[in-house]
Design a protein around this motif. Structure first.
Motif, PDB file in Angstrom:
ATOM      1  N   SER A 104       0.963  -1.214  -0.071  1.00 27.56           N
ATOM      2  CA  SER A 104      -0.026   0.095   0.013  1.00 27.56           C
ATOM      3  C   SER A 104       0.821   1.206   0.174  1.00 27.56           C
ATOM      4  O   SER A 104       0.617   2.289  -0.675  1.00 27.56           O
ATOM      5  CB  SER A 104      -0.988  -0.161   1.240  1.00 27.56           C
ATOM      6  N   LEU A 135      -6.093   4.007   7.062  1.00 26.10           N
ATOM      7  CA  LEU A 135      -5.198   2.868   6.654  1.00 26.10           C
ATOM      8  C   LEU A 135      -4.240   2.730   7.476  1.00 26.10           C
ATOM      9  O   LEU A 135      -3.156   2.086   7.269  1.00 26.10           O
ATOM     10  CB  LEU A 135      -4.809   2.874   5.141  1.00 26.10           C
ATOM     11  N   ARG A 138      -1.716  -0.590   7.652  1.00 25.85           N
ATOM     12  CA  ARG A 138      -1.961  -1.499   6.632  1.00 25.85           C
ATOM     13  C   ARG A 138      -1.172  -1.001   5.486  1.00 25.85           C
ATOM     14  O   ARG A 138      -1.151  -1.639   4.309  1.00 25.85           O
ATOM     15  CB  ARG A 138      -3.312  -1.152   6.044  1.00 25.85           C
ATOM     16  N   LEU A 146      -6.238  -6.438   0.748  1.00 23.44           N
ATOM     17  CA  LEU A 146      -7.120  -5.286   1.368  1.00 23.44           C
ATOM     18  C   LEU A 146      -8.569  -5.484   0.577  1.00 23.44           C
ATOM     19  O   LEU A 146      -8.669  -6.028  -0.219  1.00 23.44           O
ATOM     20  CB  LEU A 146      -6.511  -4.056   0.840  1.00 23.44           C
ATOM     21  N   SER A 147      -9.482  -5.000   1.294  1.00 19.42           N
ATOM     22  CA  SER A 147     -10.631  -4.864   0.847  1.00 19.42           C
ATOM     23  C   SER A 147     -10.928  -3.917  -0.219  1.00 19.42           C
ATOM     24  O   SER A 147     -10.022  -2.979  -0.410  1.00 19.42           O
ATOM     25  CB  SER A 147     -11.762  -4.529   1.993  1.00 19.42           C
ATOM     26  N   GLU A 150     -10.687  -0.486   1.217  1.00 21.01           N
ATOM     27  CA  GLU A 150      -9.135  -0.003   1.499  1.00 21.01           C
ATOM     28  C   GLU A 150      -8.468   0.256   0.071  1.00 21.01           C
ATOM     29  O   GLU A 150      -7.787   1.013   0.302  1.00 21.01           O
ATOM     30  CB  GLU A 150      -8.668  -1.230   2.293  1.00 21.01           C
ATOM     31  N   GLN A 151      -8.510  -0.507  -0.868  1.00 24.56           N
ATOM     32  CA  GLN A 151      -7.921  -0.255  -1.954  1.00 24.56           C
ATOM     33  C   GLN A 151      -8.353   1.164  -2.575  1.00 24.56           C
ATOM     34  O   GLN A 151      -7.360   1.905  -2.979  1.00 24.56           O
ATOM     35  CB  GLN A 151      -8.152  -1.347  -3.104  1.00 24.56           C
ATOM     36  N   ARG A 153      -9.172   3.628  -0.844  1.00 31.62           N
ATOM     37  CA  ARG A 153      -8.178   4.648  -0.067  1.00 31.62           C
ATOM     38  C   ARG A 153      -7.026   4.652  -0.193  1.00 31.62           C
ATOM     39  O   ARG A 153      -6.223   5.726  -0.189  1.00 31.62           O
ATOM     40  CB  ARG A 153      -8.616   4.294   1.462  1.00 31.62           C
ATOM     41  N   THR A 180     -17.699   6.094   6.109  1.00 34.24           N
ATOM     42  CA  THR A 180     -16.209   6.208   5.689  1.00 34.24           C
ATOM     43  C   THR A 180     -16.108   7.030   4.324  1.00 34.24           C
ATOM     44  O   THR A 180     -15.406   7.869   4.263  1.00 34.24           O
ATOM     45  CB  THR A 180     -15.760   4.821   5.156  1.00 34.24           C
TER      46      THR A 180
END
Length: 230
Positions: A104, A135, A138, A146-147, A150-151, A153, A180
């Motif tokens: 990330s 994050l 992470r 990652l979900s 999350e990707q 973000r 979020t």
């Protein structure tokens, strides 16, 4: 709102030929101003993402002009256009465009590395942006771990890491829950937007309407209506 950041005039973009030809953008005209967060809304297939790609120097139009901070970008050579994208424009793609073998932090650091920052310095700075978009902890994970949210973000952190003048976001909250999504958009507006920057967002998410300076509607390849703030 401040001075003009982007001026679009007579932009046309077609795909295909003959009976399969589709005109995605039809004589589009648009002015975007420093200091504003502009939303472009409309049904799927109306030309919104195509317009973003033309504005950001990714997709060349068939006709018309796109002037970014006084420069007609589609008259630039390929090297100058690439430099303009790197230094002036941050883009958050709807499908993330993350490198699967990079962490990330490494993904978020790419614009800084392209600006010739030392690798370790760039990655360390990128971690700060990952923390900001929620994050923390992470940074060392690859995209597969990652979900989708999350990707997304990570993609936002990458776009803002180099502090571009123009931030362009294609459905930035599509993979985020309501709280979020609002938090991310609020953060971008409060911490990125100023009188020398602008943000353009394509979205179907009316949960984030409260943050818009102005909302335009796109339909069938044309900007046909104006809403809030216009």
């Amino acid at each position: 709102m401040g001075a003009s950041s982007i001026q679009v005039a007579g932009v046309v973009k077609t795909f295909g030929e003959g009976e399969a030809k589709v005109t995605a953008l039809k004589e589009v005209a648009l002015e975007v101003f420093f200091g504003e967060m502009l939303y472009i809304v409309g049904p799927s297939g109306s030309g919104k993402t195509t317009l973003l790609s033309v504005l950001s120097g990714i997709l060349r139009p068939d006709a018309g002009s796109v002037v970014v901070e006084g420069v007609d970008i589609w008259k630039l050579g390929s090297n100058d256009l690439a430099a303009l994208r790197l230094n002036k424009i941050g883009f958050v793609f709807q499908d993330y465009h993350l490198f699967p073998k990079l962490t990330s932090a490494e993904n978020a650091a790419i614009p800084l590395i392209l600006k010739r920052r030392e690798w370790d310095e760039a990655v360390a700075e990128a971690v700060k942006y990952l923390d900001i978009v929620g994050l923390k902890g992470r940074a060392n994970l690859t995209p597969v771990k990652l979900s989708g949210g999350e990707q997304q973000r990570v993609a936002i952190a990458r776009a803002i890491a180099s502090q571009p003048d123009i931030l362009i976001m294609d459905e930035p909250t599509a993979s985020l829950d309501g709280d979020t999504g609002r938090a991310v958009v609020r953060f971008v507006k409060e911490n990125f937007l100023n009188d020398k920057r602008c943000i353009i967002i394509v979205t179907h998410d009316n949960r984030i309407d409260e943050f818009a300076s102005r909302i335009l509607t796109m339909e069938d390849g044309r900007l046909t209506g104006k809403g809030k703030g216009s």
